[in-house]
Structure formats: C-alpha cells, structure tokens
Design an enzyme around this catalytic site. Structure first.
Site, mmCIF file in Angstrom:
data_model
loop_
_atom_site.group_PDB
_atom_site.id
_atom_site.type_symbol
_atom_site.label_atom_id
_atom_site.label_comp_id
_atom_site.label_asym_id
_atom_site.label_seq_id
_atom_site.Cartn_x
_atom_site.Cartn_y
_atom_site.Cartn_z
ATOM 1 N N THR A 72 0.847 -1.198 0.000
ATOM 2 C CA THR A 72 0.000 0.000 0.000
ATOM 3 C C THR A 72 0.881 1.245 0.000
ATOM 4 O OG1 THR A 72 -1.804 -1.124 1.135
ATOM 5 C CG2 THR A 72 -1.723 1.274 1.369
ATOM 6 N N SER A 200 5.126 -6.866 -1.462
ATOM 7 C CA SER A 200 4.652 -6.988 -0.091
ATOM 8 C C SER A 200 5.087 -8.331 0.479
ATOM 9 C CB SER A 200 3.130 -6.894 -0.072
ATOM 10 O OG SER A 200 2.665 -7.054 1.237
ATOM 11 N N HIS A 202 3.925 -10.073 3.142
ATOM 12 C CA HIS A 202 2.971 -11.066 3.682
ATOM 13 C C HIS A 202 2.233 -11.862 2.607
ATOM 14 C CE1 HIS A 202 -1.086 -8.816 3.652
ATOM 15 N NE2 HIS A 202 -0.243 -7.935 3.186
ATOM 16 N N CYS A 326 -17.390 -3.647 1.792
ATOM 17 C CA CYS A 326 -18.371 -2.895 2.557
ATOM 18 C C CYS A 326 -18.103 -1.414 2.372
ATOM 19 C CB CYS A 326 -18.240 -3.233 4.033
ATOM 20 S SG CYS A 326 -19.546 -4.275 4.585
HETATM 21 N N1 PMP Z 1 -1.519 -4.579 -4.213
HETATM 22 C C1 PMP Z 1 -2.115 -5.762 -4.399
HETATM 23 C C2 PMP Z 1 -2.271 -6.303 -5.777
HETATM 24 C C3 PMP Z 1 -2.559 -6.495 -3.296
HETATM 25 O O1 PMP Z 1 -3.152 -7.673 -3.482
HETATM 26 C C4 PMP Z 1 -2.401 -5.959 -1.993
HETATM 27 C C5 PMP Z 1 -2.863 -6.706 -0.760
HETATM 28 N N2 PMP Z 1 -4.179 -7.136 -0.801
HETATM 29 C C6 PMP Z 1 -1.776 -4.723 -1.858
HETATM 30 C C7 PMP Z 1 -1.352 -4.059 -2.992
HETATM 31 C C8 PMP Z 1 -1.550 -4.096 -0.513
HETATM 32 O O2 PMP Z 1 -0.526 -4.756 0.143
HETATM 33 P P1 PMP Z 1 -0.195 -4.508 1.699
HETATM 34 O O3 PMP Z 1 -1.162 -5.356 2.446
HETATM 35 O O4 PMP Z 1 1.217 -4.965 1.840
HETATM 36 O O5 PMP Z 1 -0.337 -3.061 1.967
#
Ligand code: PMP
Length: 386
Positions: A72, A200, A202, A326
């Site tokens: 993000t 990212s 995680h 939501c």
């Molecule tokens: N970009 C994509 C394509 C994602 O799937 C996600 C996580 N759902 C993010 C950005 C955001 O990642 P983070 O949880 O590390 O902020």
C-alpha cells in the site's frame, strides 16, 4: 472441525523458516541500523543481506530497494512520488481499471487535488489490460503508467512487456504492482521494462507490515519522498528500519526464489483439482476471466444462483473470500469484476479460492466438500424464498 486456509492472496501464513530468522533478531537485535556503533552495524548488515534477496526476487539491484511498510505504501510512493517529482510537464497518469485500492485511491486523490489528470485503462472481458485502449490513451502527456502484474481477485496476468513498451515509446515511466505475482512467478524488472515495482512480504509467507518499492536507478530518481525525516532509504522513505521485518521479508524472498517454480507447479495442480471437482459436482459453475493467463494459485469461481457472501459464511471453517467490499453500510460488488463487464448480479456470486505453500490435497478435498454443501444450501434457500 479441521480448518482450511485458502485465502493466500489476502495474506499468506508465515513460513516457520522465516519465523526462525526473525525471532533471534526480535530477541537480540539491539540498536538502530543507522547507528555507527557495533550494534547498529550488525543491524545494518542484516538489512543489507535482506536487500539482496528482495532485489533478486524481481531482478533488481540491492541498492535500488526501498523498504516500506507494505505494498500500500509502495503504491502511494510510486504514484504520488512520481507526480510530485515530475520535472517535465507531463500532466497525466494512467492506471488500469482493476488496480488495487491503494493505486485507485491514490490516483483519485492526486486527481482531486489538481496534481494530475487521470486516465483509467479498461480491461478486456478476460480481465487483462486492453492494449488497443492503452494505445489510444498514451501520448507524450503521460508521466506514468501503473498496471499490476497479477490481479489479486482473479489472478489474471497482464502483458507487462507490451505495456512497458508502449509506456516507454512516449517516455513515460512504468510502475508495476507485482504484489501477487513476485515470488510466485519469475519477474525480471529490466527485461519486462518496469521502472518501479511494488512488493509486499505477507503475500509470500513473510511477515505483515513490510514491503518494498524496487526500481531502476532511473525510476527511483524521478521520485520525491512522501514520508520526510532523517533521509533513510535513499531519502525516499524516512524512518528507523524495521530490522526483524526486513530480515523476515528477505528470508521469504530467498525461499520464494528457490522454490517458486516447483511450488507453482504443485499449487497449480491442487488448484486445478479443486476447480475440476467443483465443476463436476455442481451445475452452473464458471471460472472468471481468461484462465489461460492466470496465477497458478488462484481460482475465482462463480456459482450461479448462490450469493457469494452466504457461500463463504457457510463454508466456515474453510476460509475463502469474495471481492465485494463494505462501503458506507452497504455491500458493493467487486469493482474488478464490474470492470471486466460482469453484471452486478454475477459479481455477487463470485468466490475467490487462493492456495499456497502449505495447502495440501486433503485441504483441497475438504474445501470441495464444504463448497458443494454450501452452494447447494444457499441455492436451496434462494429457491425457497423465490
Ligand atoms: N496490491 C495488491 C495487488 C494487493 O493484493 C495488496 C494486498 N491485498 C496490496 C497491494 C496491498 O498490500 P499490503 O497489504 O502490503 O499493503
């Protein structure tokens, strides 16, 4: 009851090997990595090693890795940093219609604040960027094009090289959110032609709360920081570094590089076992998007006549997800699916299954039983109330 986790695209479980790297640092890793004393130098050496692995995962140099708190933040830095750093007069950015909220909302924010014009590139029914539309939108006014490598909801892959070629033909930067694809599929930043890449930890079985923006020197030089302070991370992201998190991310990247080919093949087989079982056991089951170009671990499946939220709830303790969100008290269908031309009604019937490193065949078979029962139940309820 045995629980089954099939929401790897939401967040993948921490690999125990990653935890093993992190725990000693949490317990004994004293000091600020910027400090000149021996404690600081040790922290800094730990970070240097992780930087190599994270860079290597996308074919980038260690010195061009900027650690952030997650994709993000990386996405915010790429878009806002490029717009605020623009030296030449290029008033517009382009993003695809199916980007993650952290791209869409940042782009909207920049546009609403009069900092850039914004073009949204449509996607095909298959879910990937419409190259003809991109061709008609791109010109020398475009500063940056931002397109994700793989979509988190559908798993659909974009033709990144072709997108990069078009962006570069007008001198625009290409930013690629590779959060879902790096670590699962090979990714070579320079060969693809990406100037900036968001990652990212995680999503690749590393810890949450750590990510990176990896770039070419050219790409990173065009950015302004969005977080100001002591000038860490090439001046692009101030703040004392999260050493344990970074070490965990580095270990996760190292494991992903070693295992992604074999893991993807195994996971794809498990995913295909899941989808073919669902299709043979239930009528009116459709896979969403062009499944010939999709992440190996993802299946977005529409169960006609069954509300996806109800299916997901009934599948507990098997964890899967929907793309609906939501918003202000009401549930909205997935913007990604709507952008693919899927009707609101159908978008509410789509369930995402995302598998990964620790998914077993037993998990898949349990998930099939659970999904079949849930869909039959929800369809039955819908018929009775009709
Ligand atoms: N970009 C994509 C394509 C994602 O799937 C996600 C996580 N759902 C993010 C950005 C955001 O990642 P983070 O949880 O590390 O902020």
């Amino acid at each position: 009851m045995t629980s089954v986790y099939l929401d790897y695209n939401g967040s993948a479980p921490l690999d125990p090997r990653v935890a093993e790297v992190m725990v000693p640092i949490l317990k004994e890793g004293i000091g600020n990595a910027s400090s000149a004393h021996r404690f600081g130098r040790r922290q800094s050496a730990t970070i240097d090693e992780a930087r190599e692995h994270v860079g290597a995962m996308v074919g980038g140099r260690a010195s061009n890795v900027v650690f952030t708190a997650g994709a993000t933040e990386s996405n915010n830095l790429a878009l806002r940093g490029a717009v605020e750093g623009a030296a030449v007069d290029r008033p517009r950015i382009l993003i695809s219609a199916v980007e993650h909220a952290s791209i869409r909302q940042t782009a909207r924010w920049l546009h609403e604040h009069g900092l850039t014009e914004l073009g949204v590139i449509p996607v095909t029914k298959g879910g990937f960027v419409d190259l003809d539309a991109l061709e008609s939108m791109i010109d020398a006014d475009v500063l940056l094009v931002s397109v994700m490598a793989a979509n988190s909801e559908t798993g659909i892959l974009n033709p990144m090289e072709m997108i990069a070629e078009r962006a570069h033909s007008v001198g625009a930067l290409l930013h690629c959110d590779a959060t879902q694809s790096a670590g699962r599929l090979p990714f070579e930043l320079e060969r693809i032609g990406a100037d900036l890449v968001s990652l990212s930890s995680h999503k690749i079985c590393g810890p949450t709360g750590i990510g990176a923006l990896v770039g070419t020197r050219h790409g990173l030089r065009r950015l302004r920081p969005i977080i100001h302070g002591g000038g860490h991370e090439r001046g692009l992201r101030s703040g004392s570094l999260n050493v344990a998190g970074i070490a965990g991310f580095g270990a996760a990247a190292r494991i992903a590089i070693e295992e992604r080919t074999s893991e993807s093949a195994r996971v794809a087989k498990a995913r295909d076992r899941l989808t073919s079982a669902l299709k043979s056991r239930l009528p009116a089951v459709h896979e969403v998007g062009d499944i010939a170009r999709r992440l190996p671990n993802t299946a977005n499946i529409r169960f006609e006549g069954a509300d996806a939220e109800a299916v997901v709830t009934n599948m507990d303790p098997v964890a899967v997800s929907t793309g609906s969100a939501c918003g202000s008290g009401s549930i909205e269908p997935s913007e990604v699916l709507l952008a693919m031309g899927i009707s609101r009604e159908s978008a509410f019937e789509s369930v995402r299954f995302s598998l990964g490193r620790f998914t077993t065949i037993e998990d898949v078979d349990l998930a099939v039983e659970s999904a079949v029962a849930a869909v039959e139940h929800v369809r039955g309820m819908a018929r009775r109330s009709a």
